[in-house]
Structures are given as structure tokens and as C-alpha cells.
Design an enzyme around this catalytic site. Structure first.
Site, mmCIF file in Angstrom:
data_model
loop_
_atom_site.group_PDB
_atom_site.id
_atom_site.type_symbol
_atom_site.label_atom_id
_atom_site.label_comp_id
_atom_site.label_asym_id
_atom_site.label_seq_id
_atom_site.Cartn_x
_atom_site.Cartn_y
_atom_site.Cartn_z
ATOM 1 N N ARG A 126 0.948 -1.091 0.131
ATOM 2 C CA ARG A 126 0.014 0.052 -0.025
ATOM 3 C C ARG A 126 0.877 1.378 0.028
ATOM 4 O O ARG A 126 0.498 2.167 -0.831
ATOM 5 C CB ARG A 126 -0.836 0.002 1.174
ATOM 6 C CG ARG A 126 -2.085 -0.962 1.020
ATOM 7 C CD ARG A 126 -3.054 -0.855 2.274
ATOM 8 N NE ARG A 126 -2.775 -1.377 3.464
ATOM 9 C CZ ARG A 126 -3.219 -2.405 3.854
ATOM 10 N NH1 ARG A 126 -4.284 -3.189 3.238
ATOM 11 N NH2 ARG A 126 -2.826 -2.993 5.164
ATOM 12 N N PHE B 68 -11.369 -4.680 -5.503
ATOM 13 C CA PHE B 68 -11.515 -5.436 -4.178
ATOM 14 C C PHE B 68 -10.789 -4.328 -2.867
ATOM 15 O O PHE B 68 -9.854 -4.868 -2.477
ATOM 16 C CB PHE B 68 -10.732 -6.584 -4.285
ATOM 17 C CG PHE B 68 -11.000 -7.483 -5.505
ATOM 18 C CD1 PHE B 68 -11.979 -8.308 -5.529
ATOM 19 C CD2 PHE B 68 -10.282 -7.231 -6.787
ATOM 20 C CE1 PHE B 68 -12.295 -9.022 -6.619
ATOM 21 C CE2 PHE B 68 -10.611 -8.112 -8.005
ATOM 22 C CZ PHE B 68 -11.711 -8.844 -7.815
ATOM 23 N N ASP C 214 -6.713 -6.756 -6.066
ATOM 24 C CA ASP C 214 -6.286 -7.249 -4.960
ATOM 25 C C ASP C 214 -7.348 -8.081 -4.258
ATOM 26 O O ASP C 214 -8.197 -7.946 -3.371
ATOM 27 C CB ASP C 214 -5.997 -6.322 -3.668
ATOM 28 C CG ASP C 214 -5.447 -7.163 -2.518
ATOM 29 O OD1 ASP C 214 -4.855 -8.285 -2.699
ATOM 30 O OD2 ASP C 214 -5.619 -6.525 -1.362
ATOM 31 N N CYS D 250 -3.381 -13.917 -3.638
ATOM 32 C CA CYS D 250 -3.023 -14.398 -2.320
ATOM 33 C C CYS D 250 -3.376 -15.759 -2.074
ATOM 34 O O CYS D 250 -3.550 -16.208 -0.917
ATOM 35 C CB CYS D 250 -3.847 -13.490 -1.242
ATOM 36 S SG CYS D 250 -5.299 -13.326 -1.250
HETATM 37 N N1 SAH Z 1 -7.184 -4.484 -0.790
HETATM 38 C C1 SAH Z 1 -7.709 -4.558 0.123
HETATM 39 C C2 SAH Z 1 -8.105 -6.031 0.835
HETATM 40 C C3 SAH Z 1 -8.911 -6.744 -0.311
HETATM 41 S S1 SAH Z 1 -9.561 -8.330 0.399
HETATM 42 C C4 SAH Z 1 -6.939 -3.864 1.547
HETATM 43 O O1 SAH Z 1 -5.809 -3.540 1.037
HETATM 44 O O2 SAH Z 1 -7.193 -3.964 2.735
HETATM 45 C C5 SAH Z 1 -10.660 -8.715 -0.649
HETATM 46 C C6 SAH Z 1 -12.034 -7.908 -0.833
HETATM 47 O O3 SAH Z 1 -12.728 -8.134 -2.255
HETATM 48 C C7 SAH Z 1 -12.903 -8.017 0.342
HETATM 49 O O4 SAH Z 1 -13.315 -6.693 0.841
HETATM 50 C C8 SAH Z 1 -14.434 -8.680 -0.447
HETATM 51 O O5 SAH Z 1 -15.490 -8.042 -0.080
HETATM 52 C C9 SAH Z 1 -14.097 -8.321 -2.059
HETATM 53 N N2 SAH Z 1 -14.635 -9.072 -2.988
HETATM 54 C C10 SAH Z 1 -14.696 -10.346 -3.009
HETATM 55 N N3 SAH Z 1 -15.353 -10.654 -4.324
HETATM 56 C C11 SAH Z 1 -15.440 -9.467 -5.011
HETATM 57 C C12 SAH Z 1 -16.086 -9.079 -6.196
HETATM 58 N N4 SAH Z 1 -16.195 -10.393 -7.056
HETATM 59 N N5 SAH Z 1 -16.219 -8.182 -6.672
HETATM 60 C C13 SAH Z 1 -15.651 -7.010 -5.765
HETATM 61 N N6 SAH Z 1 -15.065 -7.277 -4.465
HETATM 62 C C14 SAH Z 1 -15.084 -8.425 -4.066
#
Ligand code: SAH
Length: 403
Positions: free
Chosen positions: A221, A237, A309, A349
């Protein structure tokens, strides 16, 4: 001593100090050890190999605590292991044991992973520190057996005021353990605020993902923040806005952040307010990234930088092919949405997908997008999530900065 004896020829992994003993490698179990009890692990001729925690219901029927026959597993042993884990993080950690010291809260980061399970020779134990609160996640029978001892030691060694447990994870089922969430020591945690690289975040310990925050992305980040100036950015995400807010703090002209979870986006907006970042510079978009990227393509939208992500598409090797299709899909769409010279910051991940394989999938996406793409940096989980060389499974987060 209760013990398990391996089948002939099955000691090889242990000799290389891999800490897992699979049920198929075990010839016999002596002394009727209970869930999480300590056993000696012996080769087929009865020679000592290691000492570990017994887990009768799991495919991984024992996890190694240590390799030294003279070392008893107990409070003294666990204290030494925990101290070692804390020492590794000492540079990023406040002085331990000093209850008066709140100065680190105002230092650049107040949240850190203190114990990263197998990688810290504490199989199945995760401990994250969020300011003066610890969150503990117990993934397997060994740390479950020692839970009370571990909790006491953790409070003593860190000088924190409370421990909260987030053992609400699927893998506990495989160990025959029930899910457990709630205070372990101290009171019910309040709404917590942490600092990461100078930015503030609310952390939802009760129902947030993982133990509340994706600490493993801290360094990445920061990297995105360094690259963000003057750019229009799409953060896919987004969860609680980690990359999005870093991008804004780094001087992005506008950020669009997408997540399916409205709870996550509510938290993200609260985090924007907490940092006094301008509302007009960010658009929170509730939606499925797979659909949103297609919609943006159809609308001929474009961005200077895109962050992908996603959650784990392949929790284990069984889902790798399907996961690869998912990764290729979003990476291809993202490449198409980038302006010339744009930057893609893309992650996986999934434990089941190696860095090499992930790069191949992204290469496939670039090929289909008919772009000449260069990898400028390969990214990893932050250093408080170390990778033990005898446990390569610990390397799960990989990322690429592509131009
Ligand atoms: N980038 C974030 C962590 C991402 S975790 C950070 O730095 O904190 C993954 C995220 O993807 C979760 O919040 C989940 O709600 C979301 N997610 C899962 N499948 C998804 C989809 N198909 N479209 C959009 N968001 C999604």
C-alpha cells in the site's frame, strides 16, 4: 512420553525440517495422546526426530514444535518462541513490556503481525497487534491446547491490555475444533483505530476480514502511495479502502474503489473521513469487479493505474485451474482499461498459486490484450509475515507492478 512412529522412509520431510506430518506417514501412535497434546515423533527404528502437537482428526496429524530432544514444550519453551517472534519485529515494534509507553501509537504504524504461525515456529498460531489490543487466531490443535498459557505470555511480553480471539476460520473444522470469537483477556475491544504509514484506519475486530485488517499489504500500500501522484486510479477489491486512501494520500487526482461488500465500503468511507481526505476525490462503488470492469470497458473508461487485490481464488491446489481463469479475466480487462503507459498493480493471495505461475497468467492476459508489458517490481507479503525457508507454503502473497 506419548509418541507417534513414522513408516519406514517417511522421515525425509522431517529431516528437511518441514513441520507437517501427514496421517499417511504414521505407522503407529503410542500412549493415546489427546487433541493438541505433545508427542515425540520417532522414525521407524524409534529414533527421535522432533516433538510436535498431535491432531487426530486432521490430515496433518502432527505439527512440529521443535527439533531438540532436550526441549520440553511448555510455558518456558513458548515464552522463548514468542520472544523470538517479537524480536524479529523489533524494528517495527514498540519497546515491549513497557506499559507506560504509548509513544508508538503516534509512530508511523501501530498495527503489525507479531506471530505468523509455522514461519515463526509456532504452528497454527497467528497474533496481530492493533495498537494496545492483540488479536489471536488459533488454527490448529497445538496452540488450542496451550491457549491459556499463550494468552498469559502474550499479555506479559507485549504489555497490551487485551486479547481478542478470531478463531472463526474454516480450517479449524479439519482439526475438530469449534469456531470461537470473543475476548480472551481484558474487556470487549472498543472500535479500534490504528495508524499505518501515517494513515488512520478503523479496524472492525469483531466481524472484519482476517483478524480485522489486511496487514500483509502494508508495504505494498505504501508503494502504491509512492506511485500515485497525478494519476486517476481504480482500486478493485478495496475492502476498507487500504489502497484507495493511500493512493489519495499520495496525490492521486481521483480514485474509484470497488467492492461487493457494502459494510466494507462503509468502513472505507469512515476511514476517508478519519484522514480528512476530500470526498469529491473518491468514488466508492458497490459491485462485482468482474462486472464493473466489463461495464467500464463498454463505456470506454480508462485509468492511469489499476490495483487488483482479489480474495483467494484458489485456497488449495484443487481450485488452481479455475482460479487461473479468474485471474486472467480480471487482469486482461484491467490491461484494456489502462491508458498508454499506465500501471497495473496486481496480486494473488492464493496459497495454491506460485509466483511463477501467477506471472504466467498475467503474461497470458497481456498477450490477449496485445500489449508489451514490463514487470517493474515483484511484490510480496510484508516482512512481519516472514517466510521460513523450511516452510515455503508460508509464501502466499505475490504481486507485480506492470507498466
Ligand atoms: N485491498 C484490500 C483487501 C482486499 S480483500 C486492502 O488492502 O485492505 C478482498 C476484498 O474483495 C473483500 O473486501 C471482498 O469483499 C471483496 N470481494 C470479493 N469478491 C469480490 C468481487 N467479485 N467483486 C468485488 N469485490 C469482491
Amino acid at each position: 512420553m506419548k509418541s507417534i512412529t513414522l513408516k519406514p522412509g517417511r522421515e525425509k520431510a522431517l529431516i528437511r525440517r518441514h513441520p507437517w506430518i501427514f496421517s499417511g506417514a504414521i505407522a503407529s501412535v503410542r500412549g493415546e495422546p489427546g487433541l493438541g497434546e505433545t508427542v515425540d515423533i520417532l522414525d521407524s527404528r524409534g529414533g527421535f526426530l522432533a516433538r510436535g502437537a498431535y491432531s487426530p482428526h486432521s490430515q496433518i496429524q502432527a505439527r512440529v514444535w521443535g527439533w531438540d530432544a532436550d526441549e520440553e514444550v511448555g510455558a518456558t519453551f513458548l515464552r522463548a518462541r514468542l520472544k523470538e517472534a517479537l524480536a524479529l519485529r523489533a524494528n517495527e515494534q514498540p519497546a515491549t513490556g513497557d506499559r507506560e509507553d504509548t509513544s508508538f501509537i503516534s509512530r508511523s504504524s501501530s498495527a503489525i503481525r507479531l506471530v505468523h504461525a509455522e514461519s515463526d515456529q509456532l504452528p497454527g498460531l497467528i497474533v496481530d497487534r492493533y495498537a494496545d489490543t492483540l488479536v489471536m487466531q488459533v488454527l490448529s490443535a497445538g496452540p488450542e491446547y496451550w491457549r491459556e498459557t499463550l494468552a498469559d505470555l502474550l499479555l506479559e511480553l507485549t504489555g497490551t491490555v487485551r486479547i481478542y480471539e478470531r478463531s472463526d476460520v474454516e480450517v479449524r473444522k479439519l482439526e475438530g475444533l469449534p469456531e470461537r470469537v470473543g475476548p480472551v483477556r481484558g474487556d470487549e475491544p472498543p472500535q479500534l483505530e490504528i495508524v499505518e504509514n501515517g494513515l488512520k484506519f478503523n479496524v472492525d475486530l469483531h466481524s472484519g476480514h482476517k483478524t480485522g485488517f489486511y496487514l500483509d499489504q502494508r508495504a505494498n500500500r505504501r508503494r502504491v502511495r509512492q506511485l500515485a501522484a497525478g494519476k486517476e486510479i481504480l482500486d478493485c477489491f478495496s475492502y476498507s479502502g487500504g489502497f484507495a486512501l493511500n493512493a489519495l494520500a499520495g496525490g492521486a487526482t481521483h480514485v474509484t474503489a470497488v467492492d461487493t461488500s457494502s459494510d466494507a465500503l462503509t468502513l472505507a468511507e469512515a476511514n476517508r473521513v478519519l484522514n480528512n481526505l476530500p470526498a469529491e476525490d473518491i468514488t466508492w462503488l458497490e459491485g462485482d469487479v468482474f462486472h464493473v470492469l466489463r461495464k467500464f470497458r463498454d463505456q470506454a473508461k480508462s485509468f492511469d493505474m489499476i490495483v487488483l487485490d482479489p480474495p483467494k481464488f484458489a485456497p488449495s491446489s484443487a481450485q488452481v485451474q479455475q482460479a487461473a481463469r479468474g485471474y486472467k479475466d480480471i487482469n486482461l480487462l484491467a490491461f484494456k482499461l489502462l491508458r498508454p503507459g499506465g500501471t497495473l498493480v496486481t496480486f494473488s493471495c492464493s496459497g495454491g498459486i506460485s509466483a511463477e505461475f501467477f506471472q504466467k497468467v498475467v503474461a497470458g492476459a497481456a498477450l490477449d490484450a496485445r500489449l508489451h508489458v514490463r514487470v517493474l517490481e515483484q511484490l510480496h507479503q510484508s516482512p512481519d509475515h516472514p517466510i521460513a525457508l523450511n516452510f515455503p507454503e508460508g509464501a502466499y502473497l505475490k504481486g507485480l507492478i506492470c507498466r
